[in-house]
Design an enzyme around this catalytic site. Structure first.
Site, mmCIF file in Angstrom:
data_model
loop_
_atom_site.group_PDB
_atom_site.id
_atom_site.type_symbol
_atom_site.label_atom_id
_atom_site.label_comp_id
_atom_site.label_asym_id
_atom_site.label_seq_id
_atom_site.Cartn_x
_atom_site.Cartn_y
_atom_site.Cartn_z
ATOM 1 N N ARG A 1 0.834 -1.215 0.000
ATOM 2 C CA ARG A 1 0.000 0.000 0.000
ATOM 3 C C ARG A 1 0.862 1.256 0.000
ATOM 4 N NH1 ARG A 1 -1.527 3.251 4.330
ATOM 5 N NH2 ARG A 1 -3.496 4.370 4.098
ATOM 6 N N GLN B 1 1.929 -18.789 12.653
ATOM 7 C CA GLN B 1 2.765 -17.613 12.948
ATOM 8 C C GLN B 1 2.916 -16.664 11.766
ATOM 9 O OE1 GLN B 1 6.431 -19.341 15.293
ATOM 10 N NE2 GLN B 1 5.358 -20.922 14.168
ATOM 11 N N GLU C 1 12.393 -24.482 14.809
ATOM 12 C CA GLU C 1 12.214 -25.662 13.938
ATOM 13 C C GLU C 1 13.532 -26.187 13.366
ATOM 14 O OE1 GLU C 1 10.139 -24.828 10.251
ATOM 15 O OE2 GLU C 1 10.909 -22.787 10.228
ATOM 16 N N SER D 1 15.089 -13.922 -1.437
ATOM 17 C CA SER D 1 14.540 -12.899 -2.343
ATOM 18 C C SER D 1 15.539 -11.765 -2.517
ATOM 19 C CB SER D 1 13.238 -12.339 -1.774
ATOM 20 O OG SER D 1 12.405 -13.385 -1.376
ATOM 21 N N ARG E 1 8.053 -19.240 -4.093
ATOM 22 C CA ARG E 1 9.510 -19.452 -4.152
ATOM 23 C C ARG E 1 9.780 -20.005 -5.553
ATOM 24 N NH1 ARG E 1 10.787 -19.054 1.373
ATOM 25 N NH2 ARG E 1 9.265 -19.974 2.791
ATOM 26 N N THR F 1 10.077 -10.754 6.060
ATOM 27 C CA THR F 1 10.185 -12.127 6.554
ATOM 28 C C THR F 1 9.929 -12.134 8.048
ATOM 29 O OG1 THR F 1 11.718 -13.940 7.065
ATOM 30 C CG2 THR F 1 12.726 -11.799 6.658
ATOM 31 N N ASP G 1 11.338 -14.020 10.012
ATOM 32 C CA ASP G 1 12.524 -14.564 10.692
ATOM 33 C C ASP G 1 13.445 -13.517 11.327
ATOM 34 O OD1 ASP G 1 11.699 -17.066 9.968
ATOM 35 O OD2 ASP G 1 13.014 -17.228 8.233
HETATM 36 O O1 F6P Z 1 11.282 -17.648 6.057
HETATM 37 C C1 F6P Z 1 10.055 -17.647 6.674
HETATM 38 C C2 F6P Z 1 9.650 -19.041 7.102
HETATM 39 O O2 F6P Z 1 8.393 -18.950 7.714
HETATM 40 C C3 F6P Z 1 10.650 -19.765 7.994
HETATM 41 O O3 F6P Z 1 10.568 -19.404 9.346
HETATM 42 C C4 F6P Z 1 10.268 -21.200 7.753
HETATM 43 O O4 F6P Z 1 11.369 -22.049 8.008
HETATM 44 C C5 F6P Z 1 9.914 -21.200 6.299
HETATM 45 O O5 F6P Z 1 9.522 -19.886 5.971
HETATM 46 C C6 F6P Z 1 8.808 -22.157 5.946
HETATM 47 O O6 F6P Z 1 8.634 -22.118 4.566
HETATM 48 P P1 F6P Z 1 7.400 -22.743 3.794
HETATM 49 O O7 F6P Z 1 6.204 -21.889 4.041
HETATM 50 O O8 F6P Z 1 7.822 -22.757 2.374
HETATM 51 O O9 F6P Z 1 7.182 -24.119 4.372
#
Ligand code: F6P
Length: 323
Positions: free
Chosen positions: A25, A256, A227, A109, A76, A130, A132
């Protein structure tokens, strides 16, 4: 001097995050305000390769500031990963008269945008999108604050049942190479332990602490794992085997990534979107925009990838002191 840029393209790429719409936006309306044309590129680099491109006007971004996900969709793209793919993408941009590109995405990206700029000279600017929070040049990435709040909402609920049933709970949060979400969530939830990729973890100590605490009457435990560091199921099985205590695990996963962006994420996205357009208007390309110490910060796209947070050890020590 008049800007060389007349039409900008905007895309979201990689994992979506709350706040991306607020960024779209801001880029769109700020660019329109300065007389630019705006094109929305659907499904990230993949949509660019397939020429899935739509015109954007003021109304295209009405009522999206408070919405999670991304109205431009995201993907992706394997095809874009090669230099050949990038040259094709540049050709498509030129074909659609797009002379500047704003990429909202994470590590992969950014690498894509940096290389696109290198091989084709297409003026590109990156915005850190992101959950992360693992990019250089910015204190926070778009989506991270909301993701932490979302995880906390669930963990607070888990604590209720952990306490009532006197159980150990292991909660897996997102973060493959980055333990940032896990560490922040652990601190904010008052968790007893956290396992992250950035530091070696000693299971023996954890088992001993749980057994010892249990003898002293401590009845519930919350352990957070990123994870990419350890799977919650494996950790829970270890704990049951080593301590004999009833343990359950929860994988929060993609929950999340969704939901209403927090105020912090909306503000970050809004400021960054305008800053990206300013760079393109001023002929500054190949850059990533962030906010550092509350000020707009600009670094080279190629330097903006893979941030490893300092002070993880100190945060871990703090967590343990407060447990
Ligand atoms: O990069 C963001 C993220 O949510 C990471 O925390 C996680 O490991 C990954 O993407 C999961 O990717 P996907 O949605 O392709 O399973």
């Amino acid at each position: 001097m008049a800007s060389k840029i007349k039409k900008i393209g905007i895309l979201t790429s990689g994992g979506d995050g709350p706040g991306m719409n607020a960024a779209i936006r801001s880029v769109t309306r700020y660019a329109l305000h300065y007389g630019l044309e705006v094109a929305g590129i659907m499904r990230g680099y993949q949509g660019l390769l397939e020429e899935d491109i739509i015109p954007m006007n003021h109304r295209s971004v009405s009522n999206v500031i408070n919405k999670g996900g991304t109205i431009l969709k995201t993907a992706r793209s394997k095809d874009f990963a090669t230099d050949e793919g990038k040259l094709k993408a540049a050709e498509n941009l030129r074909k659609h008269n797009i002379d500047g590109l704003v990429v909202i995405g994470g590590d992969g990206s950014y690498r894509g945008a940096a290389r696109l700029f290198e091989v084709s000279g297409i003026p590109s600017v990156g915005l850190p999108g992101t959950i992360d929070n693992d990019l250089m040049g910015t204190d926070q990435t778009i989506g991270c604050a909301t993701a932490i709040n979302t995880a906390l909402e669930s963990i607070d609920k888990i604590r209720d049942t952990a306490q009532s049933m006197e159980r150990v709970f292991v909660v897996e949060v997102m973060g493959n190479k980055s333990g940032y979400i896990a560490m922040e969530v652990a601190l904010a939830a008052g968790a007893e332990d956290v396992i992250i990729p950035e530091r070696p973890f000693d299971y023996k100590t954890m088992h001993a602490e749980i057994s010892e605490g249990n003898k002293k009457g401590k009845i519930n435990w919350i352990i957070i794992t990123a994870e990419g560091a350890a799977k919650a199921e494996d950790v829970a099985n270890h704990i049951t085997t080593e301590t004999g205590l009833e343990t359950r695990y929860v994988v929060l996963g993609h929950v999340q990534r969704g939901g209403t962006p927090s105020g912090q994420d909306r503000i970050l996205s809004t400021r960054l979107g305008a800053a990206a357009v300013d760079l393109l208007l001023n002929g500054i390309y190949g850059k990533a925009v962030g906010v550092l110490q509350d000020e707009i910060n600009v670094i080279d796209l190629k330097d903006a990838t893979r941030r490893v947070h300092a002070e993880m050890e100190q945060r871990y020590e703090l967590l343990k002191i407060l447990t």
